[in-house]
Motif scaffolding. Structure first.
Motif, PDB file in Angstrom:
ATOM      1  N   ARG A  74       0.690  -1.284   0.153  1.00  0.00           N
ATOM      2  CA  ARG A  74      -0.156   0.052  -0.057  1.00  0.00           C
ATOM      3  C   ARG A  74       0.831   1.184   0.040  1.00  0.00           C
ATOM      4  O   ARG A  74       1.964   1.235   0.070  1.00  0.00           O
ATOM      5  N   THR A  75       0.358   2.487  -0.005  1.00  0.00           N
ATOM      6  CA  THR A  75       0.982   3.510  -0.106  1.00  0.00           C
ATOM      7  C   THR A  75       0.695   4.434   1.194  1.00  0.00           C
ATOM      8  O   THR A  75      -0.441   4.064   1.803  1.00  0.00           O
ATOM      9  N   TYR A  76       1.759   5.233   1.694  1.00  0.00           N
ATOM     10  CA  TYR A  76       1.484   5.822   2.904  1.00  0.00           C
ATOM     11  C   TYR A  76       1.495   7.414   2.690  1.00  0.00           C
ATOM     12  O   TYR A  76       2.462   7.606   2.091  1.00  0.00           O
ATOM     13  N   TYR A  77       0.524   7.817   3.505  1.00  0.00           N
ATOM     14  CA  TYR A  77       0.739   9.418   3.624  1.00  0.00           C
ATOM     15  C   TYR A  77       2.019   9.673   4.271  1.00  0.00           C
ATOM     16  O   TYR A  77       2.202   9.025   5.306  1.00  0.00           O
ATOM     17  N   SER A  78       2.816  10.480   3.829  1.00  0.00           N
ATOM     18  CA  SER A  78       3.955  10.826   4.211  1.00  0.00           C
ATOM     19  C   SER A  78       4.563  12.187   4.594  1.00  0.00           C
ATOM     20  O   SER A  78       5.865  12.389   5.217  1.00  0.00           O
ATOM     21  N   ASP A  79       3.827  13.111   4.584  1.00  0.00           N
ATOM     22  CA  ASP A  79       4.103  14.621   4.749  1.00  0.00           C
ATOM     23  C   ASP A  79       3.207  14.995   6.102  1.00  0.00           C
ATOM     24  O   ASP A  79       2.099  15.122   5.948  1.00  0.00           O
ATOM     25  N   PHE A  80       3.907  15.473   6.995  1.00  0.00           N
ATOM     26  CA  PHE A  80       3.090  15.920   8.274  1.00  0.00           C
ATOM     27  C   PHE A  80       3.651  17.178   8.708  1.00  0.00           C
ATOM     28  O   PHE A  80       4.925  17.674   8.231  1.00  0.00           O
ATOM     29  N   LEU A  81       2.792  17.965   9.453  1.00  0.00           N
ATOM     30  CA  LEU A  81       3.361  19.097  10.006  1.00  0.00           C
ATOM     31  C   LEU A  81       3.462  18.489  11.913  1.00  0.00           C
ATOM     32  O   LEU A  81       2.404  18.156  12.133  1.00  0.00           O
ATOM     33  N   ILE A  82       4.264  18.831  12.368  1.00  0.00           N
ATOM     34  CA  ILE A  82       4.747  18.342  13.766  1.00  0.00           C
ATOM     35  C   ILE A  82       5.296  19.513  14.577  1.00  0.00           C
ATOM     36  O   ILE A  82       6.162  20.191  14.178  1.00  0.00           O
ATOM     37  N   GLY A  83       4.714  19.983  15.695  1.00  0.00           N
ATOM     38  CA  GLY A  83       5.441  20.804  16.609  1.00  0.00           C
ATOM     39  C   GLY A  83       6.625  20.292  17.163  1.00  0.00           C
ATOM     40  O   GLY A  83       6.900  19.278  17.414  1.00  0.00           O
ATOM     41  N   ASN A  84       7.723  21.237  17.472  1.00  0.00           N
ATOM     42  CA  ASN A  84       8.967  20.893  17.873  1.00  0.00           C
ATOM     43  C   ASN A  84       8.921  20.100  19.169  1.00  0.00           C
ATOM     44  O   ASN A  84       9.720  19.125  19.434  1.00  0.00           O
ATOM     45  N   SER A  85       8.161  20.367  20.012  1.00  0.00           N
ATOM     46  CA  SER A  85       7.966  19.617  21.374  1.00  0.00           C
ATOM     47  C   SER A  85       7.459  18.526  21.086  1.00  0.00           C
ATOM     48  O   SER A  85       7.934  17.232  21.687  1.00  0.00           O
ATOM     49  N   CYS A  86       6.489  18.017  20.255  1.00  0.00           N
ATOM     50  CA  CYS A  86       5.942  16.832  19.973  1.00  0.00           C
ATOM     51  C   CYS A  86       7.268  15.944  19.086  1.00  0.00           C
ATOM     52  O   CYS A  86       7.527  14.642  19.154  1.00  0.00           O
ATOM     53  N   TRP A  87       7.861  16.890  18.195  1.00  0.00           N
ATOM     54  CA  TRP A  87       8.867  16.191  17.369  1.00  0.00           C
ATOM     55  C   TRP A  87      10.001  15.391  18.274  1.00  0.00           C
ATOM     56  O   TRP A  87      10.654  14.288  17.823  1.00  0.00           O
ATOM     57  N   GLN A  88      10.195  15.860  19.477  1.00  0.00           N
ATOM     58  CA  GLN A  88      11.515  15.411  20.085  1.00  0.00           C
ATOM     59  C   GLN A  88      11.086  13.861  20.670  1.00  0.00           C
ATOM     60  O   GLN A  88      12.022  13.380  20.633  1.00  0.00           O
ATOM     61  N   TRP A  89       9.946  13.699  21.025  1.00  0.00           N
ATOM     62  CA  TRP A  89       9.816  12.453  21.297  1.00  0.00           C
ATOM     63  C   TRP A  89       9.416  11.458  20.140  1.00  0.00           C
ATOM     64  O   TRP A  89       9.505  10.399  20.067  1.00  0.00           O
ATOM     65  N   VAL A  90       8.691  12.127  19.270  1.00  0.00           N
ATOM     66  CA  VAL A  90       8.300  11.010  18.138  1.00  0.00           C
ATOM     67  C   VAL A  90       9.653  10.640  17.168  1.00  0.00           C
ATOM     68  O   VAL A  90       9.636   9.823  16.724  1.00  0.00           O
ATOM     69  N   SER A  91      10.412  11.629  17.162  1.00  0.00           N
ATOM     70  CA  SER A  91      11.754  11.400  16.458  1.00  0.00           C
ATOM     71  C   SER A  91      12.578  10.241  17.198  1.00  0.00           C
ATOM     72  O   SER A  91      13.191   9.326  16.717  1.00  0.00           O
ATOM     73  N   LEU A  92      12.543  10.247  18.541  1.00  0.00           N
ATOM     74  CA  LEU A  92      13.049   9.258  19.490  1.00  0.00           C
ATOM     75  C   LEU A  92      12.292   7.892  19.252  1.00  0.00           C
ATOM     76  O   LEU A  92      13.067   6.843  19.022  1.00  0.00           O
ATOM     77  N   TYR A  93      10.927   7.905  19.097  1.00  0.00           N
ATOM     78  CA  TYR A  93      10.432   6.816  18.877  1.00  0.00           C
ATOM     79  C   TYR A  93      10.495   6.160  17.522  1.00  0.00           C
ATOM     80  O   TYR A  93      10.733   4.926  17.452  1.00  0.00           O
ATOM     81  N   HIS A  94      10.594   6.917  16.713  1.00  0.00           N
ATOM     82  CA  HIS A  94      11.120   6.602  15.241  1.00  0.00           C
ATOM     83  C   HIS A  94      12.298   5.933  15.150  1.00  0.00           C
ATOM     84  O   HIS A  94      12.554   4.812  14.451  1.00  0.00           O
ATOM     85  N   SER A  95      13.235   6.520  15.716  1.00  0.00           N
ATOM     86  CA  SER A  95      14.475   5.925  15.843  1.00  0.00           C
ATOM     87  C   SER A  95      14.714   4.574  16.442  1.00  0.00           C
ATOM     88  O   SER A  95      15.379   3.714  15.971  1.00  0.00           O
ATOM     89  N   LEU A  96      13.893   4.619  17.467  1.00  0.00           N
ATOM     90  CA  LEU A  96      13.997   3.195  18.293  1.00  0.00           C
ATOM     91  C   LEU A  96      13.300   2.272  17.448  1.00  0.00           C
ATOM     92  O   LEU A  96      13.752   0.984  17.291  1.00  0.00           O
ATOM     93  N   HIS A  97      12.332   2.388  16.925  1.00  0.00           N
ATOM     94  CA  HIS A  97      11.282   1.679  15.980  1.00  0.00           C
ATOM     95  C   HIS A  97      12.053   0.804  15.067  1.00  0.00           C
ATOM     96  O   HIS A  97      12.211  -0.220  14.469  1.00  0.00           O
ATOM     97  N   HIS A  98      12.918   1.790  14.155  1.00  0.00           N
ATOM     98  CA  HIS A  98      13.932   1.482  13.081  1.00  0.00           C
ATOM     99  C   HIS A  98      15.344   1.283  13.307  1.00  0.00           C
ATOM    100  O   HIS A  98      16.219   1.028  12.581  1.00  0.00           O
ATOM    101  N   TYR A  99      15.514   0.804  14.720  1.00  0.00           N
ATOM    102  CA  TYR A  99      16.965   0.940  15.021  1.00  0.00           C
ATOM    103  C   TYR A  99      17.704  -0.331  14.447  1.00  0.00           C
ATOM    104  O   TYR A  99      18.783  -0.116  14.065  1.00  0.00           O
ATOM    105  N   LYS A 100      16.838  -1.474  14.693  1.00  0.00           N
ATOM    106  CA  LYS A 100      17.247  -2.516  14.238  1.00  0.00           C
ATOM    107  C   LYS A 100      17.778  -2.790  12.631  1.00  0.00           C
ATOM    108  O   LYS A 100      18.871  -3.014  12.312  1.00  0.00           O
ATOM    109  N   ARG A 101      16.767  -2.073  11.992  1.00  0.00           N
ATOM    110  CA  ARG A 101      16.967  -1.859  10.457  1.00  0.00           C
ATOM    111  C   ARG A 101      18.230  -1.012  10.052  1.00  0.00           C
ATOM    112  O   ARG A 101      19.162  -1.198   9.207  1.00  0.00           O
ATOM    113  N   HIS A 102      18.448   0.292  10.845  1.00  0.00           N
ATOM    114  CA  HIS A 102      19.590   1.094  10.584  1.00  0.00           C
ATOM    115  C   HIS A 102      20.834   0.292  10.966  1.00  0.00           C
ATOM    116  O   HIS A 102      21.897   0.733  10.592  1.00  0.00           O
TER     117      HIS A 102
END
Length: 229
Positions: free
Chosen positions: A140-168
């Protein structure tokens, strides 16, 4: 091939990671890294380890994976993400934040218009198999462009890094194996041995892992040892 047979025959001669920090996490991480290097050379290696219930690798894989999952849960506690964003975060391994703030918009994480600074974020890359870590055809295709506030991005980016850590980490192992092959035309087992014998590389990878974990732990998000439940 003979080399892949040797790689998957993990009961014959284990490779002990040589890490300066002799504790449970670093030792398990060294074996975890060894498994990923082996998986670069034989794409079914981790699947084989799980099927055969090989404790040498399985304990390390489960320990590090559980540690990452615990950190993810601690970040997600009492928080909510819009389903489109959550699906994209889980499927797409590359997150890019634009440095140019958006003039106005609603945060895709908390749905608030009240952020002092809101930025466009793009999620890209190929979906991949979470076990073998290799790319798979998107269903399937994923919607991939979002607007995110800086304070939310701080924890969302950490979550994303952890979720894909093994792949990276797998991608870094792929680069390392390619570099070793350019210098040494060796068998699969010898390549694994050369990678694991590189203490500097092992410590660099472990230091980056520890920094990722500590960046969450420093926010008061629980114990770093997943056995402490």
């Amino acid at each position: 091939s003979d080399s892949s047979d040797q790689l998957t025959n993990s009961k014959s001669g284990k490779l002990e990671p040589k890490l300066k920090i002799e504790d449970k996490i670093s030792n398990f991480f060294g074996i975890y890294l060894q498994a990923l290097v082996s998986n670069v050379l034989e794409s079914e290696f981790i699947a084989y380890v799980m099927e055969e219930k090989d404790d040498y690798f399985l304990l390390a894989l489960n320990y590090i994976d559980n540690l990452i999952e615990e950190r993810k849960r601690s970040l997600f506690k009492d928080r909510w993400i819009h389903s489109e964003l959550q699906e994209a975060i889980h499927a797409l391994p590359v997150a890019t934040k634009t440095h140019q703030p958006a003039p106005y918009g609603r945060c895709s994480v908390c749905q608030s218009f009240n952020h002092s600074n809101i930025v466009p974020v793009s999620l890209t890359g190929h979906p991949y198999d979470r076990l073998t870590l290799v790319d798979k055809l998107p269903v399937r295709t994923y919607y991939s462009d979002f607007l995110i506030g800086n304070s939310c991005w701080q924890w969302v980016s950490l979550y994303h890094s952890l979720h894909h850590y093994k792949r990276h980490l797998y991608s870094q192992c792929l680069e390392r194996v390619s570099a070793v092959r350019r210098v040494n035309c060796q068998s699969g087992v010898q390549i694994v041995q050369l990678c694991v014998a590189d203490v500097g590389w092992l410590n660099q990878m472990f230091s980056r892992f520890q920094s990722t974990i500590d960046s969450i732990y420093s926010n008061g998000k629980g114990n770093t040892d997943p056995s402490h439940h």
